[in-house]
Motif scaffolding. Sequence first.
Motif, PDB file in Angstrom:
ATOM      1  N   GLU A 130       0.800  -1.215   0.000  1.00  0.00           N
ATOM      2  CA  GLU A 130       0.000   0.000   0.000  1.00  0.00           C
ATOM      3  C   GLU A 130       0.840   1.274   0.000  1.00  0.00           C
ATOM      4  O   GLU A 130       0.358   2.329  -0.440  1.00  0.00           O
ATOM      5  N   ALA A 131       2.076   1.209   0.502  1.00  0.00           N
ATOM      6  CA  ALA A 131       2.891   2.418   0.613  1.00  0.00           C
ATOM      7  C   ALA A 131       4.271   2.287  -0.010  1.00  0.00           C
ATOM      8  O   ALA A 131       5.012   3.274  -0.030  1.00  0.00           O
ATOM      9  N   GLY A 132       4.643   1.120  -0.496  1.00  0.00           N
ATOM     10  CA  GLY A 132       5.953   0.945  -1.096  1.00  0.00           C
ATOM     11  C   GLY A 132       7.093   1.034  -0.097  1.00  0.00           C
ATOM     12  O   GLY A 132       8.188   1.476  -0.433  1.00  0.00           O
ATOM     13  N   LEU A 133       6.856   0.580   1.118  1.00  0.00           N
ATOM     14  CA  LEU A 133       7.846   0.705   2.185  1.00  0.00           C
ATOM     15  C   LEU A 133       8.477  -0.643   2.510  1.00  0.00           C
ATOM     16  O   LEU A 133       7.824  -1.684   2.444  1.00  0.00           O
ATOM     17  N   SER A 134       9.740  -0.603   2.895  1.00  0.00           N
ATOM     18  CA  SER A 134      10.420  -1.780   3.425  1.00  0.00           C
ATOM     19  C   SER A 134      11.140  -1.360   4.692  1.00  0.00           C
ATOM     20  O   SER A 134      11.421  -0.176   4.904  1.00  0.00           O
ATOM     21  N   GLY A 135      11.404  -2.338   5.552  1.00  0.00           N
ATOM     22  CA  GLY A 135      12.079  -1.983   6.789  1.00  0.00           C
ATOM     23  C   GLY A 135      12.010  -3.070   7.828  1.00  0.00           C
ATOM     24  O   GLY A 135      11.687  -4.225   7.534  1.00  0.00           O
ATOM     25  N   LYS A 136      12.314  -2.695   9.044  1.00  0.00           N
ATOM     26  CA  LYS A 136      12.357  -3.616  10.176  1.00  0.00           C
ATOM     27  C   LYS A 136      11.108  -3.415  11.029  1.00  0.00           C
ATOM     28  O   LYS A 136      10.794  -2.296  11.425  1.00  0.00           O
ATOM     29  N   ILE A 137      10.423  -4.506  11.305  1.00  0.00           N
ATOM     30  CA  ILE A 137       9.154  -4.399  12.018  1.00  0.00           C
ATOM     31  C   ILE A 137       9.248  -5.021  13.401  1.00  0.00           C
ATOM     32  O   ILE A 137       9.947  -6.026  13.610  1.00  0.00           O
ATOM     33  N   LEU A 138       8.573  -4.419  14.348  1.00  0.00           N
ATOM     34  CA  LEU A 138       8.567  -4.930  15.716  1.00  0.00           C
ATOM     35  C   LEU A 138       7.629  -6.131  15.799  1.00  0.00           C
ATOM     36  O   LEU A 138       6.505  -6.074  15.313  1.00  0.00           O
ATOM     37  N   PRO A 139       8.053  -7.246  16.382  1.00  0.00           N
ATOM     38  CA  PRO A 139       7.183  -8.426  16.428  1.00  0.00           C
ATOM     39  C   PRO A 139       6.011  -8.296  17.389  1.00  0.00           C
ATOM     40  O   PRO A 139       5.042  -9.046  17.284  1.00  0.00           O
ATOM     41  N   LYS A 174       8.078   3.222  -7.056  1.00  0.00           N
ATOM     42  CA  LYS A 174       6.868   2.605  -7.614  1.00  0.00           C
ATOM     43  C   LYS A 174       6.459   1.456  -6.710  1.00  0.00           C
ATOM     44  O   LYS A 174       7.306   0.728  -6.203  1.00  0.00           O
ATOM     45  N   TRP A 175       5.159   1.292  -6.537  1.00  0.00           N
ATOM     46  CA  TRP A 175       4.643   0.224  -5.682  1.00  0.00           C
ATOM     47  C   TRP A 175       3.259  -0.179  -6.176  1.00  0.00           C
ATOM     48  O   TRP A 175       2.642   0.543  -6.974  1.00  0.00           O
ATOM     49  N   PRO A 176       2.741  -1.327  -5.745  1.00  0.00           N
ATOM     50  CA  PRO A 176       1.508  -1.875  -6.325  1.00  0.00           C
ATOM     51  C   PRO A 176       0.304  -0.933  -6.304  1.00  0.00           C
ATOM     52  O   PRO A 176      -0.494  -0.935  -7.239  1.00  0.00           O
ATOM     53  N   GLU A 177       0.144  -0.117  -5.270  1.00  0.00           N
ATOM     54  CA  GLU A 177      -1.068   0.704  -5.166  1.00  0.00           C
ATOM     55  C   GLU A 177      -0.769   2.196  -5.299  1.00  0.00           C
ATOM     56  O   GLU A 177      -1.523   3.034  -4.806  1.00  0.00           O
ATOM     57  N   GLU A 178       0.295   2.541  -5.998  1.00  0.00           N
ATOM     58  CA  GLU A 178       0.696   3.946  -6.093  1.00  0.00           C
ATOM     59  C   GLU A 178      -0.341   4.804  -6.823  1.00  0.00           C
ATOM     60  O   GLU A 178      -0.463   6.002  -6.561  1.00  0.00           O
ATOM     61  N   LYS A 179      -1.101   4.225  -7.757  1.00  0.00           N
ATOM     62  CA  LYS A 179      -2.071   5.003  -8.523  1.00  0.00           C
ATOM     63  C   LYS A 179      -3.327   5.325  -7.731  1.00  0.00           C
ATOM     64  O   LYS A 179      -4.098   6.202  -8.127  1.00  0.00           O
ATOM     65  N   SER A 180      -3.549   4.629  -6.630  1.00  0.00           N
ATOM     66  CA  SER A 180      -4.785   4.837  -5.867  1.00  0.00           C
ATOM     67  C   SER A 180      -4.555   5.420  -4.482  1.00  0.00           C
ATOM     68  O   SER A 180      -5.513   5.638  -3.731  1.00  0.00           O
ATOM     69  N   ARG A 181      -3.296   5.697  -4.135  1.00  0.00           N
ATOM     70  CA  ARG A 181      -3.010   6.218  -2.791  1.00  0.00           C
ATOM     71  C   ARG A 181      -1.927   7.288  -2.841  1.00  0.00           C
ATOM     72  O   ARG A 181      -1.061   7.284  -3.714  1.00  0.00           O
ATOM     73  N   LYS A 182      -1.994   8.198  -1.866  1.00  0.00           N
ATOM     74  CA  LYS A 182      -0.919   9.149  -1.614  1.00  0.00           C
ATOM     75  C   LYS A 182      -0.237   8.758  -0.311  1.00  0.00           C
ATOM     76  O   LYS A 182      -0.857   8.103   0.542  1.00  0.00           O
TER      77      LYS A 182
END
Length: 217
Positions: A130-139, A174-182
């Motif tokens: 939804e946002a084109g983000l990658s990173g480290k997530i808290l479990p 670029k990410w899967p939902e870039e055309k429908s979200r800001k």
Amino acid sequence: MLSDDFRPQNGFRRFPAFNFDMPSRAFIKLLLLLRTINRNKSETANDFERTTPPMLGLPARKRIHDRIRRLFGGMPCRVQVAALPWRAGENGLEVMLITSRGTGRWVLPKGWPEGSEPLCEAARREAAEEAGLSGKILPSEAGSFYYRKARDSGEQWLCEVRVFPMQVTGVAEKWPEEKSRKRRWFSPQVAGRLVAEPDLGALIRTFQAPATNEVAA
């Protein structure tokens, strides 16, 4: 048929006891809602959830909502996951919000877990899609909030959204939902005011970056 908790005794209707403290105004509101027992059961439970005063803490409100749903036979709560993307900006901590596809409201990346994937990994996947983000997530989750998801049939599902902090290390062009979200970075205080759900707003405003050794790979 009324349960034993609600059968008249000596001319009075008995109400179920709660095992936690409630402010007097909240308790009076509960009693008034319980008097509507002859109304539609799920509607009564939904009314209580919608009108629970924000003076109650989130854990207490969650216990009340769950008890009322069981009491009146309401629909079970469905669980979604959300990522709370954050980074250390030039002026301090920043969190990212995205717009919803339907209304354009500012929200967190969120969605449904798939199969047996861990909830935190589902939240990371939603952030990527939804946002084109990658990173480290808290479990472990930072908290949760509730909202109503409208279905195409007109039915509304009560959803509990569990929120997992995610330290952003990459932002795709670029990410899967870039055309429908800001998407946009905000300070926690501003982001907390922009979201519609009061519990989510409080969670974001009080969010603090976790220690480095707490964040998953």
